[in-house]
Design an enzyme around this catalytic site. Structure first.
Site, PDB file in Angstrom:
ATOM      1  N   CYS A   1      14.081   9.794   6.683  1.00 28.24           N
ATOM      2  CA  CYS A   1      13.999   9.307   8.024  1.00 28.24           C
ATOM      3  C   CYS A   1      15.356   9.570   8.870  1.00 28.24           C
ATOM      4  O   CYS A   1      15.466   9.934  10.029  1.00 28.24           O
ATOM      5  CB  CYS A   1      13.412   8.072   8.058  1.00 28.24           C
ATOM      6  SG  CYS A   1      14.401   7.040   6.943  1.00 28.24           S
TER       7      CYS A   1
ATOM      8  N   LYS B   1       0.947  -1.235   0.035  1.00 25.53           N
ATOM      9  CA  LYS B   1      -0.011  -0.008  -0.099  1.00 25.53           C
ATOM     10  C   LYS B   1       0.942   1.122  -0.034  1.00 25.53           C
ATOM     11  O   LYS B   1       1.462   1.659   0.952  1.00 25.53           O
ATOM     12  CB  LYS B   1      -0.882   0.032   1.528  1.00 25.53           C
ATOM     13  CG  LYS B   1      -2.167   0.691   1.086  1.00 25.53           C
ATOM     14  CD  LYS B   1      -2.294   2.113   0.815  1.00 25.53           C
ATOM     15  CE  LYS B   1      -2.000   2.866   1.996  1.00 25.53           C
ATOM     16  NZ  LYS B   1      -2.035   4.417   1.503  1.00 25.53           N
TER      17      LYS B   1
ATOM     18  N   GLU C   1      10.814  15.251  15.072  1.00 27.85           N
ATOM     19  CA  GLU C   1      11.019  15.066  13.649  1.00 27.85           C
ATOM     20  C   GLU C   1      10.209  16.398  12.796  1.00 27.85           C
ATOM     21  O   GLU C   1       9.183  16.468  13.141  1.00 27.85           O
ATOM     22  CB  GLU C   1      10.577  13.917  13.085  1.00 27.85           C
ATOM     23  CG  GLU C   1      11.359  13.606  11.861  1.00 27.85           C
ATOM     24  CD  GLU C   1      10.986  12.245  11.084  1.00 27.85           C
ATOM     25  OE1 GLU C   1       9.729  11.790  11.651  1.00 27.85           O
ATOM     26  OE2 GLU C   1      11.821  11.361  11.041  1.00 27.85           O
TER      27      GLU C   1
ATOM     28  N   GLU D   1       9.711   1.061  11.151  1.00 31.27           N
ATOM     29  CA  GLU D   1      10.895   2.370  10.682  1.00 31.27           C
ATOM     30  C   GLU D   1      10.348   3.488  10.792  1.00 31.27           C
ATOM     31  O   GLU D   1       9.479   4.039   9.922  1.00 31.27           O
ATOM     32  CB  GLU D   1      11.519   1.959   9.269  1.00 31.27           C
ATOM     33  CG  GLU D   1      12.830   2.465   9.254  1.00 31.27           C
ATOM     34  CD  GLU D   1      12.824   3.876   8.906  1.00 31.27           C
ATOM     35  OE1 GLU D   1      12.709   4.800   9.777  1.00 31.27           O
ATOM     36  OE2 GLU D   1      12.830   4.226   7.835  1.00 31.27           O
TER      37      GLU D   1
HETATM   38  P1  NDP Z   1       1.919   8.291   8.330  1.00 30.15           P
HETATM   39  O1  NDP Z   1       2.817   7.610   9.345  1.00 30.15           O
HETATM   40  O2  NDP Z   1       0.681   8.647   8.636  1.00 30.15           O
HETATM   41  O3  NDP Z   1       2.115   7.678   6.598  1.00 30.15           O
HETATM   42  C1  NDP Z   1       3.099   6.695   6.413  1.00 30.15           C
HETATM   43  C2  NDP Z   1       2.326   5.751   5.639  1.00 30.15           C
HETATM   44  O4  NDP Z   1       1.286   4.841   6.410  1.00 30.15           O
HETATM   45  C3  NDP Z   1       1.518   6.028   4.247  1.00 30.15           C
HETATM   46  O5  NDP Z   1       1.787   4.961   3.409  1.00 30.15           O
HETATM   47  C4  NDP Z   1       0.179   6.297   4.898  1.00 30.15           C
HETATM   48  O6  NDP Z   1      -0.760   6.260   3.746  1.00 30.15           O
HETATM   49  C5  NDP Z   1      -0.023   5.052   5.983  1.00 30.15           C
HETATM   50  N1  NDP Z   1      -0.743   5.202   6.852  1.00 30.15           N
HETATM   51  C6  NDP Z   1      -1.643   6.320   7.324  1.00 30.15           C
HETATM   52  N2  NDP Z   1      -2.506   5.939   8.044  1.00 30.15           N
HETATM   53  C7  NDP Z   1      -2.328   4.467   8.360  1.00 30.15           C
HETATM   54  C8  NDP Z   1      -3.125   3.445   9.179  1.00 30.15           C
HETATM   55  N3  NDP Z   1      -3.906   3.982   9.848  1.00 30.15           N
HETATM   56  N4  NDP Z   1      -2.900   2.411   8.979  1.00 30.15           N
HETATM   57  C9  NDP Z   1      -1.838   1.994   7.903  1.00 30.15           C
HETATM   58  N5  NDP Z   1      -1.182   2.654   7.207  1.00 30.15           N
HETATM   59  C10 NDP Z   1      -1.257   3.896   7.371  1.00 30.15           C
HETATM   60  O7  NDP Z   1       2.936   9.929   7.828  1.00 30.15           O
HETATM   61  P2  NDP Z   1       2.566  11.175   7.276  1.00 30.15           P
HETATM   62  O8  NDP Z   1       2.653  10.991   5.654  1.00 30.15           O
HETATM   63  O9  NDP Z   1       1.281  11.619   7.518  1.00 30.15           O
HETATM   64  O10 NDP Z   1       3.609  11.827   7.478  1.00 30.15           O
HETATM   65  C11 NDP Z   1       3.696  12.779   8.709  1.00 30.15           C
HETATM   66  C12 NDP Z   1       4.978  12.671   9.558  1.00 30.15           C
HETATM   67  O11 NDP Z   1       5.571  11.144   9.359  1.00 30.15           O
HETATM   68  C13 NDP Z   1       5.996  13.422   8.477  1.00 30.15           C
HETATM   69  O12 NDP Z   1       6.145  14.799   8.839  1.00 30.15           O
HETATM   70  C14 NDP Z   1       7.334  12.587   9.078  1.00 30.15           C
HETATM   71  O13 NDP Z   1       7.676  13.276  10.086  1.00 30.15           O
HETATM   72  C15 NDP Z   1       6.750  11.273   9.375  1.00 30.15           C
HETATM   73  N6  NDP Z   1       7.229  10.333   8.308  1.00 30.15           N
HETATM   74  C16 NDP Z   1       8.440   9.375   8.526  1.00 30.15           C
HETATM   75  C17 NDP Z   1       8.739   8.562   7.443  1.00 30.15           C
HETATM   76  C18 NDP Z   1       9.965   7.922   7.617  1.00 30.15           C
HETATM   77  O14 NDP Z   1      10.556   7.485   6.323  1.00 30.15           O
HETATM   78  N7  NDP Z   1      10.040   7.076   8.767  1.00 30.15           N
HETATM   79  C19 NDP Z   1       8.048   8.834   6.198  1.00 30.15           C
HETATM   80  C20 NDP Z   1       6.921   9.587   5.923  1.00 30.15           C
HETATM   81  C21 NDP Z   1       6.357  10.455   7.152  1.00 30.15           C
HETATM   82  P3  NDP Z   1      -1.330   7.576   3.159  1.00 30.15           P
HETATM   83  O15 NDP Z   1      -0.134   8.428   3.048  1.00 30.15           O
HETATM   84  O16 NDP Z   1      -1.949   7.296   1.771  1.00 30.15           O
HETATM   85  O17 NDP Z   1      -2.183   8.061   4.273  1.00 30.15           O
END
Ligand code: NDP
Length: 482
Positions: free
Chosen positions: A285, A176, A384, A251
């Protein structure tokens, strides 16, 4: 452009006919739409993956020998290399990253598939010495069907490091992608089918995280979950996994320190410090977002950094500048709000980079920002940001450096800059994180190097052979032969 899910090697329309707009972050305009995954779509993808594996690993993917799996994966790696320019262009349009960063991501993705293709037939159990009359062995088996929740910051790389390892171990995958970054992964699923993966071995369902993502992680047909994203969503995913006792790898990002001692080679450190925070516009990250500098060289290093920050430019991906736009409006507004709060709290901006004149005002451009004398306890030094914001602070001695470096909820990566060999090892051992880089930062990516965090940065390891082990279940077989 209107994209469907990719299930069992075929395009599959959203069962409820709904879609999600795809926005180009460089100008805020629409690029097209992707399918909004429903429960039925998730069910279909999981069923396809289960069929590929088979009840007793007798499905068209489950019954392949390790060598045969490796060959398919290697063909896919070759196809990724052949399509690297196309994939990079898709990724740059979708996420806003510069085309040179997207090209590097495509190259890394191919490396993941090469690495894990070669590892398929090197994954084995052991025989164990035991009591007389017994022959005891362990075998490494796949979990079955693995779910992969991929974020928007490095879609291709994160797909590479989790999906390639899982497929190599013999699992079938349901992916996903983030709704902001699905295009490259949909194209990859299509290329995988062409490379010869059995139908259902690799499926991509697009949609919202709180819908398709949540349904997938709670699905009874999923045997392992791999999640990359925020700490908040990571907790939700872990809770969903715990309800079914499903293994999960998290992660979750970090607030990684770069520690610069007064004997460091500052000329070598400076470009690495800059790159670690501007890479992918700070949406990484493992971004080196905290800079801890020994007081005697603090002003010297900050002056040199300010000179560099002054020249940093954000602009359209095609211009291949230091940074592209941030991924979406929400991320853009979040970074702006964090900076406004810090400035209101009296934190000093030492230097800002520039927005290129060709960047349209409707794009999500954020210039690089160097903050100085940031109090360690302030949220900007603790949380972060996921933007190009570097928080610098001085320290007096090694003990204080370690205390500050370890003093956040996170523990992903750290950089240590010193010429003192004993201190390199002493500090590396004391840092609470998953990776330490001495006199470099990131070791140029390294698909071979296990990666993951401690504390709120998550648990489990990706990359390297270690990741492969995580995608297997160890079974012990004891034979009594008398
Ligand atoms: P999220 O953690 O919400 O999103 C990461 C992934 O999880 C996306 O594919 C998202 O899908 C999916 N997701 C969201 N809600 C659910 C759920 N309830 N169950 C399963 N999967 C879910 O991060 P955001 O995109 O909202 O970003 C917010 C913050 O997260 C950023 O500002 C950053 O600080 C951090 N982040 C960290 C990352 C890393 O590499 N460790 C990567 C991305 C974000 P969808 O986007 O379609 O909602």
């Amino acid at each position: 452009m209107k994209k469907q899910h990719f299930i069992a090697n075929a395009w599959s329309a959203a069962s409820e006919g709904e879609s999600i707009p795809v926005i180009d972050p460089s100008n805020g305009c629409s690029l097209g739409e992707i399918a909004r995954g429903s429960r039925r779509d998730v069910d279909a993808a999981v069923a396809a993956a289960r069929a590929a594996i088979g009840e007793t690993f007798d499905g068209p993917w489950g019954r392949l020998s390790a060598c045969q799996r490796g060959r398919v994966m290697y063909r896919f790696a070759q196809s990724i290399i052949a399509h690297a320019a196309e994939l990079a262009e898709l990724e740059a349009c979708d996420t806003g990253k510069s085309t040179k960063t997207a090209r590097a991501d495509a190259a890394a993705l191919a490396r993941y598939f090469e690495y894990y293709a070669g590892a398929c037939d090197k994954l084995h159990g052991e025989t164990l010495p035991y009591e007389a009359g017994y022959m005891v062995m362990t075998v490494r088996e796949p979990h079955g069907v693995t779910a992969h929740i991929v974020p928007w910051n490095y879609p291709m790389q994160i797909f590479g490091r989790t999906v390639a390892a899982s497929l190599a171990a013999g699992n079938a995958c349901v992916v996903k992608p983030a709704e902001d970054a699905s295009l490259s992964l949909l194209r990859l699923a299509e290329l995988a089918a062409e490379a010869g993966f059995a139908p259902g071995a690799l499926n991509v369902v697009t949609g919202y995280g709180h819908e398709a993502g949540a349904w997938l992680t709670a699905h009874a047909g999923i045997d392992h979950i791999s999640f990359t994203g925020s700490t908040v969503t990571g907790r939700l995913v872990a809770e969903a996994a715990a309800r079914r006792h499903c293994p999960v790898t998290l992660e979750l990002g970090g607030k990684s320190p770069q520690i610069v001692f007064d004997d460091a080679d500052l000329d070598a450190a400076l470009p690495a410090i800059v790159n670690a925070i501007v890479q992918n516009a700070g949406q990484t990250c493992s971004a080196g977002s905290r800079l801890l500098v020994q007081r005697s060289v603090y002003e010297k290093l900050l002056d040199a950094l300010a000179d560099r920050f002054r020249t940093l430019q954000s602009g359209p991906p095609a211009l291949d500048l230091d940074m592209g736009p941030l991924v979406n409006r929400r991320q853009y507004e979040q970074v702006k709000a964090i900076l406004a709060r810090a400035e209101a709290d009296g934190i000093r901006v030492m230097m800002r980079g520039r927005i290129h004149p060709q960047a349209t005002s409707s794009g999500f451009y954020q210039e690089a920002v160097l903050l100085r004398d940031v109090p360690h306890e302030h949220s900007i030094a603790q949380e972060e940001i996921f933007g190009p914001v570097l928080a610098a602070m001085p320290f007096d001695d090694e003990e204080e450096a370690v205390r500050l470096a370890n003093g956040t909820d996170y523990g992903l990566v750290a950089g240590v800059w010193t010429r003192d060999g004993a201190r390199q090892l002493r500090v590396a051992r004391k840092l609470r994180c998953g990776q330490v880089f001495v006199n470099n930062y990131g070791a140029a990516g390294g698909v071979e190097l296990p990666f993951g965090g401690v504390k709120s940065s998550g648990h489990g390891r990706e990359k390297g052979f270690e990741a492969l082990l995580g995608f297997t279940v160890l079974k012990t077989i004891a034979v009594r032969h008398g």
